[in-house]
Write an enzyme that holds these catalytic residues in place. Structure first.
Site, PDB file in Angstrom:
ATOM      1  CG  ASN A  10      -1.996   1.391   1.497  1.00 21.53           C
ATOM      2  OD1 ASN A  10      -1.807   2.211   0.283  1.00 21.53           O
ATOM      3  ND2 ASN A  10      -2.299   1.560   2.553  1.00 21.53           N
ATOM      4  CE  LYS A  12      -0.326   3.708   4.660  1.00 19.56           C
ATOM      5  NZ  LYS A  12      -0.083   3.914   6.077  1.00 19.56           N
ATOM      6  CG  HIS A  94      -6.017   2.495   4.575  1.00 24.87           C
ATOM      7  ND1 HIS A  94      -5.639   3.563   5.681  1.00 24.87           N
ATOM      8  CD2 HIS A  94      -4.835   1.399   4.774  1.00 24.87           C
ATOM      9  CE1 HIS A  94      -4.460   3.141   6.067  1.00 24.87           C
ATOM     10  NE2 HIS A  94      -4.019   2.085   5.568  1.00 24.87           N
ATOM     11  CD  GLU A  96      -3.019   6.013   6.340  1.00 17.12           C
ATOM     12  OE1 GLU A  96      -2.932   6.116   4.883  1.00 17.12           O
ATOM     13  OE2 GLU A  96      -2.220   5.764   6.823  1.00 17.12           O
ATOM     14  CD  GLU A 166      -3.894  -1.967   7.657  1.00 21.02           C
ATOM     15  OE1 GLU A 166      -2.990  -2.036   7.069  1.00 21.02           O
ATOM     16  OE2 GLU A 166      -4.697  -0.909   6.798  1.00 21.02           O
ATOM     17  N   GLY A 172       2.030   2.519  10.821  1.00 23.50           N
ATOM     18  CA  GLY A 172       3.069   3.759  10.724  1.00 23.50           C
ATOM     19  C   GLY A 172       3.691   4.026  11.861  1.00 23.50           C
ATOM     20  CB  SER A 210       4.547  -1.094  12.402  1.00 17.66           C
ATOM     21  OG  SER A 210       4.088  -0.111  12.364  1.00 17.66           O
TER      22      SER A 210
HETATM   23  P1  PGA Z   1       2.532   0.477   7.621  1.00 16.02           P
HETATM   24  O1  PGA Z   1       1.150   0.790   7.009  1.00 16.02           O
HETATM   25  O2  PGA Z   1       2.869  -0.774   7.229  1.00 16.02           O
HETATM   26  O3  PGA Z   1       3.342   1.648   7.397  1.00 16.02           O
HETATM   27  O4  PGA Z   1       2.350   0.690   9.186  1.00 16.02           O
HETATM   28  C1  PGA Z   1       0.053  -0.179   6.927  1.00 16.02           C
HETATM   29  C2  PGA Z   1      -1.164   0.502   6.289  1.00 16.02           C
HETATM   30  O5  PGA Z   1      -1.463   1.694   6.599  1.00 16.02           O
HETATM   31  O6  PGA Z   1      -1.821  -0.157   5.502  1.00 16.02           O
END
Ligand code: PGA
Length: 247
Positions: A10, A12, A94, A96, A166, A172, A210
């Protein structure tokens, strides 16, 4: 490992068109026969057209799709547009998008319906916030998110559906959720899904938050896990490839 696995990048709002192209050139130079894992790259919309260069080992996903079918939606992208560039998957819901862009469970259920009825396959994201976790609301949140996402789907079609758990508090941060928490919540999600008649659909569970080349193996060994949705660690060819090799 013999179980079906998915290694999903992903990206982003990272990587412009040229950077995306370069990443694909680099990963295509790697030996992609060492694992049976499905690599799915989810770049920005402008780089999705790179998916037309069909590669047997890598498939592509969009990070979003419109929840409506009206053409009068400036700035939106439809399922048909995604299908036209050989995109196979769509990330839906997601955190976000839920939190920063105010996407609701209702929007997500409409997107799930449109994608379910198309040639595309959904990667549905669910997960609780830190506050919800601390207030012991995780189960409620996951039940609501799953039930409402599936509310417009009749499961009559044979389709793969990926659900990425998640926990928002692990995304993140560089620190994945503790292994026992992931295990517990994956089992909970499995239980919630087992109570829904999902007929001919193949539902696979992923973890995201992460994931990196150092924790992937241990998490993948959990019984309910079929792969990962990876943000930060998917931006470098070597770290994505390292995770891919381990699953
Ligand atoms: P990350 O993001 O691996 O940087 O924690 C995962 C995601 O937001 O899908």
């Amino acid at each position: 490992m013999n179980k079906q696995s998915f290694c999903i990048a992903n990206w982003k709002m990272n990587k412009d068109y040229n950077e995306s192209k370069e990443f694909l050139n680099q990963i295509n130079k790697k030996d992609l026969s060492v694992s049976n894992s499905n690599i799915i790259i989810c770049p920005s919309f402008i780089s999705l057209s790179l998916a037309s260069n069909k590669n047997r080992n890598i498939s592509f996903g969009s990070q979003n799709v419109s929840s409506g079918t009206s053409k009068s939606q400036t700035g939106e992208i439809s399922v048909e547009m995604l299908e036209s560039v050989f995109c196979d998957w769509v990330i839906i819901g997601h955190s976000e998008r839920r939190n920063i862009l105010n996407e609701t469970n209702e929007d997500i259920s409409k997107k799930m319906e449109l994608v379910y009825n198309s040639k595309l396959k959904p990667i549905l994201c669910i997960g609780e916030s830190l506050e919800e976790k601390n207030n012991n609301q995780t189960e409620n949140v996951l039940v609501n998110q799953i039930k409402s996402s599936f509310s417009r789907i009749d499961f009559s079609k044979d389709k793969d559906i990926l659900i990425a758990y998640e926990p928002i508090w692990a995304i993140g941060t560089g620190i994945a959720a503790e292994i026992n928490i992931i295990d517990e919540n994956m089992k909970l999600i499995k239980k919630i899904i087992n109570n829904i008649s999902t007929n001919n659909c193949n539902i696979y569970l992923l973890y995201g938050g992460s994931v990196n080349e150092y924790n992937a193996s241990e998490i993948f060994n959990l019984s309910e896990i079929n792969g990962f949705l990876i943000g930060g660690a998917s931006l470098e060819v070597d770290s994505l490839y390292s995770i891919y090799k381990q699953i």
